[in-house]
Design an enzyme around this catalytic site. Structure first.
Site, PDB file in Angstrom:
ATOM      1  N   LYS A 116    -122.877-100.056 -40.713  1.00  0.00           N
ATOM      2  CA  LYS A 116    -123.301-101.265 -40.003  1.00  0.00           C
ATOM      3  C   LYS A 116    -123.139-102.443 -40.941  1.00  0.00           C
ATOM      4  O   LYS A 116    -123.107-102.284 -42.174  1.00  0.00           O
ATOM      5  CB  LYS A 116    -124.763-101.166 -39.569  1.00  0.00           C
ATOM      6  N   ASP A 156    -121.413-106.650 -32.380  1.00  0.00           N
ATOM      7  CA  ASP A 156    -122.822-106.350 -32.113  1.00  0.00           C
ATOM      8  C   ASP A 156    -123.445-107.670 -31.668  1.00  0.00           C
ATOM      9  O   ASP A 156    -122.723-108.580 -31.239  1.00  0.00           O
ATOM     10  CB  ASP A 156    -123.494-105.768 -33.367  1.00  0.00           C
TER      11      ASP A 156
END
Length: 454
Positions: A116, A156
């Protein structure tokens, strides 16, 4: 199974403790004691990158933000996980997201590790030119560490398809290489059909399996009253799919408040399209007079307590968006199914409320984000496959594969919970424990085969 040394990383420790609880209260380490040594290793990222991002605003001023990439685990494949641009981004948030991503990606069955990244840059209030310049500056720092077989980021919160293309364009210029280094790209630059819809569609497919299983096929999503939070990509397509399948969508929300039905009739597809247009312009729900006159806009509130009687809750906004009190209200209001569209939507207290309700046979069954919102990364994995073969699959083929993956994730979670935990009242074992166990077992066995615990 002691936790890592305590640091000021509350989100990460919440995610870690949930996994430890699922494993520790199950029969996993009784049946597979050799896998216990993997746990402390899997809890530490393989690599943590932090870097300065300098860029020029429209007034010619030098602006500075911090960029991150957490490359958490590559036992199953290249690191895979989105980039988040939001003021709340810090190492704790990204570690929790990366940790969850390991097991989410494992559940898809595709060859993807977990990672991430992102920045504390806030796209809101910025011009398109400023967003482009920041994105290019961000990639000028990140490009050294990513690649189609190394680390494949995606979008995201705060990173839409346009920004993904800015990032890809800069990578292509720096590397002189046209490759599948990012997913969520536009169709003309190697993107996949159904990728924008995938997370929202996937969570609806998942909750449909929950309903079918719990009712032995007697019920479907049709006719159900559904509360949705958020108004971004995931919430938009979850709402549209719910409407398409005959459900009544009672709410949507954004960071400033909630939009809730006044008369119980629910949102129409046209209403959702209007919300999509607002969000494309980075505007709040409260800025639409038409929507605020048709629905109740509740400034500073979330929908869970104000939405009334509800059958299904699909939180799609951000982490910890359902509190313990809101969870108790959902149980009291007759909610039967909760499927997380955002990552770790439910606070630890809310999870306890949901699991207590399930174990007592009170009728509420909850699914964690690592299972129910895996549709986005699943189609990202399919995009990687299309890029690798320089091909493009039809919307029907991608959607069919997405449906199959979501069904498989549901069955994996159900079967793991049934095998390693209590069966549950009315054949509703804990999907939270099941998803944690199934994801952990796949990654842990891969780490064992690679001797990754040393």
């Amino acid at each position: 199974m002691s936790a890592p040394v305590k640091t000021l990383e509350p989100e990460f420790h919440q995610a870690y403790n949930e996994l430890v609880s699922s494993l520790g209260t199950s029969k996993v380490f009784t049946k597979h004691p050799e896998l216990k040594r993997v746990l402390p290793v899997i809890s530490i990222p393989e690599r943590t990158l932090q870097f300065r991002v300098t860029w020029e605003d429209d007034e010619g001023n030098c602006r500075i933000n911090t960029g991150y990439r957490i490359q958490f685990n590559s036992a199953l494949g290249p690191y895979k996980g989105g980039l988040r641009f939001h003021p709340s981004v810090n190492l704790s948030v990204l570690k929790f997201l990366g940790f969850e991503q390991i097991f989410k990606n494992a559940l898809t069955g595709l060859p993807m590790g977990g990672g991430k990244g992102g920045s504390d840059f806030d796209p809101k209030g910025k011009s398109d030119a400023e967003i482009r310049r920041f994105s290019q500056a961000f990639m000028r720092q990140l490009f050294r560490y990513v690649g189609a077989r190394t680390d494949v980021p995606a979008g995201d919160i705060g990173v839409n398809g346009t920004i993904v293309n800015y990032l890809f364009g800069e990578y292509k210029r720096l590397r002189n290489e046209y490759t599948g280094v990012l997913t969520g790209k536009h169709m003309l630059t190697g993107g996949s059909n159904v990728r924008p819809e995938a997370t929202g569609y996937g969570v609806v497919y998942f909750v449909s399996h929950m309903i079918e299983h719990a009712t032995k096929g007697a019920e479907s999503l049709a006719g159900k009253r559904v509360a949705i939070s958020g108004s971004g990509n995931v919430a938009q397509y979850a709402a549209l799919k719910c409407i398409d399948l005959g459900a009544t969508v009672l709410s949507m929300s954004d960071s400033k408040g909630a939009l809730v039905t006044k008369d119980g009739k629910g949102f129409t597809a046209e209403d959702v399209q209007a919300i999509m247009a607002l969000k494309a312009q980075r505007k709040s729900l409260s800025s639409s007079e038409a929507l605020c006159s048709k629905y109740s806009y509740l400034e500073g509130e979330r929908p869970w307590i104000r939405v009334g009687k509800v059958d299904v809750a699909i939180p799609c906004a951000t982490q910890n968006e359902i509190s313990g009190d809101e969870a108790r209200h959902l149980v009291a209001s007759g909610c039967r199914f909760v499927a997380e569209g955002s990552n770790m939507s439910s606070s630890a207290e809310a999870v306890d409320v949901f699991e207590t309700s399930r174990s007592k046979g009170e009728g509420l069954w909850a699914a964690p984000g690592k299972a129910s919102n895996a549709g986005g990364v699943a189609v990202s994995g399919l995009e990687m496959a299309q890029n690798a073969s320089f091909s493009s699959w039809s919307p029907e083929e991608v959607d069919s594969r997405l449906r199959g993956i979501m069904k498989s994730i549901f069955e994996q979670s159900l079967n793991a919970a049934s095998e390693y935990c209590d069966a549950g009242v009315n054949n509703t074992p804990s999907l939270i424990d099941g998803a944690n166990i199934a994801g952990f077992l796949r990654v842990a066995r891969a780490m064992e085969s690679l001797a990754d615990w040393w």
